[in-house]
Design an enzyme around this catalytic site. Structure first.
Site, short mmCIF file in Angstrom:
data_model
loop_
_atom_site.label_atom_id
_atom_site.label_comp_id
_atom_site.label_asym_id
_atom_site.label_seq_id
_atom_site.Cartn_x
_atom_site.Cartn_y
_atom_site.Cartn_z
CB VAL A 470 12.60 -0.11 0.63
CG1 VAL A 470 11.59 -0.11 1.76
CG2 VAL A 470 11.90 -0.11 -0.71
CB ALA A 499 21.65 -7.04 8.45
CE LYS A 573 5.72 -7.03 -4.38
NZ LYS A 573 7.04 -6.49 -4.28
CB VAL A 603 -0.51 -5.34 -2.26
CG1 VAL A 603 -1.41 -5.00 -3.44
CG2 VAL A 603 -0.30 -6.84 -2.15
CB ALA A 605 4.18 1.41 -2.39
N GLY A 658 13.86 3.57 -9.99
CA GLY A 658 13.55 2.85 -8.75
C GLY A 658 12.14 2.30 -8.67
CG ASP A 672 5.90 -7.32 -8.33
OD1 ASP A 672 6.32 -7.64 -7.20
OD2 ASP A 672 5.37 -6.22 -8.59
CE LYS A 676 3.31 -5.41 -6.08
NZ LYS A 676 3.62 -4.40 -7.09
N GLY A 790 7.86 3.12 -5.42
CA GLY A 790 8.75 4.22 -5.04
C GLY A 790 9.26 3.98 -3.64
#
Ligand code: ADP
Ligand code: ASP
Ligand code: MG
Length: 808
Positions: A470, A499, A573, A603, A605, A658, A672, A676, A790
């Site tokens: 990302v 970073a 998240k 949530v 993407a 990914g 996950d 969300k 993605g």
């Protein structure tokens, strides 16, 4: 005729003196040329004197450096035949200077008079060199016609006498007259004095006014008077035209380019000042004159003075009592203390006065003495002095026609976490001045310049943490969009920190995004503490911390950043789904500090789910139910699974392509989706914790114990069971969907089999879908659907959040 003044920066080097020569020799009309000492020489003369008076023999070395600097200059620019006479003059002056230093060293005494004599050598030396260099120039000694007298303990210009003497001196002057700036003499004793640091500008202005010059030209090392000090604000730009009042206000508040007293003599005579760059003669520079045409800009410039002390005179006896202010200002004036800002509230019970740090102790002392009686009886408090401050002024004559400037000023400062300690605006409305802590000066100037002047572009300073799929995509998107955003949106996205989990690079001027990976690879190891220190330490305006990691440690930094007025945009998240109190605190802090905490990509993407829920709630709707497929990974897995592709293989593919979290167990355990759902439920206005969510999972708990390697090894053990269930499902013409639900605050996640007419049935690939049942969308729920995972779309969602901050 014209008066041309060349500052130290224009007589500092061989190159600059040759530019000066060209400029002066190209003049067609009569000119008086005023020059400063070679750049840095006045400081050096003072430092050397200090060494001598302290008995430090190093003064001799410093003196030799002064000699060397002038000798080298003569050797480099003066033709041999002319150098002989010049060298005699120079040697004579330098020998006198050496004797004075010797005297100071031996007697260990450096009176004001001696110091004035010492600093005069800077201009006396430089002006002789320039006079010899310029063909046909005649040298004049400014001490013969610039006269001062002692007032309030300081040497002040005797304007009348000086005007008369200047007129006499230059009544039959040659085409080019060469005058040392800065130096003067006492009108009674004839002793050498000066007009104060930066005083060559003043010399030139006095001469221009006395001789009714056509123009006063100030030649320096920048393209004119700029919107702010270009050394502090790289985006500062030249102001084409300024009124005398505006120039005076800006100079009084520290715009070093012109010494403040310079404006008055030429203003009275309506003589324009042109500020020009010696090194760039083609640039038109700035014209300062009486009336500016067609100018509607409310703010012309910003300037500042560091090293301010605020003295507060306070006490109940001040209310309604006439004469307190008279006493304050009289006693300060009698002691030669200049006050550059005054702030008094209408309650009259306190008056704050801004003075320079070096005058502070004396000011407190004389004020305490003046009000000793009142202090003794308790009617007034002893003077309170606060130092370590800076005063900033925004200046523009058109402010008086424009409402909202003060609002914009204080709003901008407030949003950047800068607290204003005192402020003042005169009824003339040409200047609003205010005091802040010194350490916030640079940031204040930057935010204000950005807010008032960025007719060119607005800057957003980004710290990007995480350079994985990302973060890497986001940086690439920013790199690609950079010039387009500058052109079309006048927005500059300045990445000031990047970073990775191991290293970090920082650059307040902006990191080149084409080779940041190499720079990161070469930089020293970094950790979370350094990250926090660097981000806070940079204290840069309009800053946004962008978290593209899945790290707990990184999310623990948000609270501090928000407290320090740094907006947070996160794809991570953890924070928004952590305990409810912490989530609420982050949101409240952002609100209180006037910054943003945005996490749309937590949530779905890049899908606009959180933003939509916010919009619905803000407009008075109530979210009754949420039904959603929120795991792109799980949807991908349940769409991929077939007779040919077993369950374990689908998990592997999700990871490779990914779609999954870096650790796919977070997806398979339902964690996950739980996170969300918790986030959506909270944003919908319900209080919920992760533990409150009811879970019906499909991978037994024991698969999540042990290491990730164990997990991958054991996963195929589930394949047979899945295949059996899958066949049954296929026969019933149903599909698996991992569904998250919220019904009036009650939450659950479960693997469900949906039949062909269900809206979730046709959900392709890794897509997400959300159905929102609200009071307004009751019979037919609102539906949001699309790619839910993605790197590209997630990065784009983060980008969209960043853009929304730019538009505040
Ligand atoms: P000189 O030696 O020519 O007298 P100074 O150093 O006294 O030069 O003044 C020029 C410097 O003033 C510039 O180099 C710039 O850094 C500084 N400066 C501060 N504020 C401003 C401003 N608003 N516009 C232009 N220059 C400024
Ligand atoms: N040389 C003096 C100074 O440095 C005067 C001037 O440069 O204007 O202050
Ligand atoms: Mg100057």
């Amino acid at each position: 005729m014209k008066v041309l003044k060349f500052g130290g920066t224009s007589v500092g080097s061989v190159e600059s003196i040759l530019c000066l020569k060209r400029i002066v020799e190209s003049e067609k009309q009569q000119v008086v040329v005023v020059v400063s000492a070679l750049s840095g020489i006045t400081d050096k003369l003072i430092e050397t004197a200090k060494l001598a008076v302290n008995g430090n023999e190093r003064y001799l070395e410093e003196y030799e450096m002064i000699v060397e600097r002038h000798k080298t200059m003569v050797d480099s620019i003066i033709p041999k035949d002319k150098a002989v006479i010049l060298n005699k003059t120079i040697d004579g002056l330098l020998a006198e200077l050496r004797s004075i230093y010797n005297g100071v060293y031996l007697i260990r005494d450096l009176s004001e008079k001696t110091q004035a004599a010492i600093v005069s050598y800077g201009e006396r030396l430089s002006s002789n060199i320039v006079a010899t260099l310029i063909e046909g120039a005649k040298w004049f000694d400014a001490r013969e016609f610039i006269k001062t007298e002692r007032k309030h303990g300081k040497q002040m210009l005797d304007s009348e006498l000086t005007t008369q003497l200047v007129c006499n001196t230059f009544s039959h002057s040659p085409k080019i007259s060469l005058v040392p700036g800065f130096i003067s003499s006492d009108k009674i004793s004839g002793e050498t004095t000066n007009l104060g640091r930066g005083g060559s500008d003043y010399t030139a202005s006095i001469i221009a006014a006395a001789l009714n010059a056509e123009v006063l030209e100030i030649w320096t090392d920048v393209n004119g008077f700029m919107t702010a000090d270009p050394r502090v604000i790289p985006t500062a730009y030249t102001i084409n035209e300024l009124s005398y009042i505006e120039a005076m206000e800006l100079c009084n508040f520290g715009a070093k380019v012109i010494y403040p007293p310079t404006i008055y003599p030429v203003c009275v005579k309506n003589i324009p000042i042109r500020v020009k760059n010696t090194f760039n003669t083609d640039n038109p520079g700035t014209i300062i004159k009486n009336k500016i045409d067609n100018d509607r800009k409310p703010i012309k410039g910003i300037s500042s003075i560091n090293g301010t002390t605020l003295i507060t005179v306070t006490g109940l006896s001040m209310v309604g009592v006439i004469g307190v202010n008279r006493r304050i200002f009289t006693v300060l004036a009698d002691n030669g203390i200049s006050v550059f800002m005054v702030s008094q509230a209408s309650s009259e019970n306190s008056t704050s006065i801004g003075v320079r740090d070096e005058d502070a102790a004396n000011a407190v002392d004389v004020l305490n003495k003046e009000f000793a009686k009142e202090i003794e009886t308790g009617a007034m408090y002893p003077m309170h002095a606060e130092s370590g401050l800076a005063t900033i002024a925004i200046v523009g004559e058109n402010m008086k026609h424009t409402p909202g400037i003060a609002g914009k000023l204080f709003g901008t400062l407030g949003r950047s976490g800068i607290s204003v300690i005192a402020c003042a605006q005169g009824a003339s409305e040409t200047n609003i001045s205010f005091v802040v802590e010194s350490k916030l000066l640079r940031k204040s100037l930057n935010v204000l310049h950005d807010s008032f002047f960025l007719s060119e572009y607005k800057v957003l300073n980004l710290f990007i943490c995480g350079i994985g799929t990302v973060g890497g995509n986001l940086i690439e998107q920013i790199r690609q969009q950079h010039s387009q955003l500058m052109e079309n949106r006048r927005l500059k996205l300045n990445v000031v920190g990047i970073a990775s989990s191991r290293t970090a690079i920082f650059d307040r001027e902006g990191i080149d995004l084409s080779n940041y990976k190499e720079k990161l690879a070469k930089s020293t190891p970094s950790d979370i503490d350094r990250l926090r220190r660097e981000v806070l330490g940079m204290n840069i305006f309009n800053s946004v911390f962008v978290d593209c990691t899945a790290s707990n440690e990184v999310s623990s930094l948000y609270q501090t950043f928000l407290e320090n007025n740094i907006s947070v945009v996160t794809a991570n998240k953890i924070a928004a789904s952590s305990d409810y109190e912490s989530y609420l605190k982050l949101k409240e802090t952002a609100l209180r500090r006037g910054v943003k905490f945005l996490f749309e990509t937590n949530v779905g993407a890049g899908l606009p789910i959180i933003g939509t829920i916010n919009d619905l709630c803000n407009s008075g709707d109530k979210i009754l139910k949420i039904e959603a497929v929120l795991s792109g990974t799980l949807n991908f897995i349940f769409n991929e699974i077939s007779a040919e592709v077993p369950f374990s293989e689908t998990v592997r593919r999700a990871k490779e392509q990914g779609y999954s979290e870096p650790d796919p167990r977070i997806d398979l355990s339902g964690k996950d989706v739980v996170r969300k759902l918790v986030i959506l439920t909270r944003e919908a206005g319900y209080k919920v914790e992760q533990e409150d969510v009811e879970k019906k999972l499909f991978v037994p708990d024991e698969f999540f114990d042990g290491s990730i390697e164990d997990f991958w090894k054991n996963l195929p053990n589930l394949d047979a069971d899945f295949e059996e269930k899958r066949k049954k499902l296929e026969a019933e013409n149903k599909r698996w969907r991992f569904v998250a639900k919220m019904d009036h605050g009650k939450t659950s996640v479960s693997l469900e089999s949906v039949s062909i007419n269900h809206p979730f049935y046709g959900l392709e690939g890794s897509n997400n879908i959300v159905l929102l049942t609200t009071e307004r969308y009751k019979e037919y729920p609102m539906q949001i659907q699309g790619y839910g995972a993605g790197a590209g779309v997630t990065a784009a969602g983060v980008f969209a959040n960043i853009m929304s901050i730019a538009n505040i």
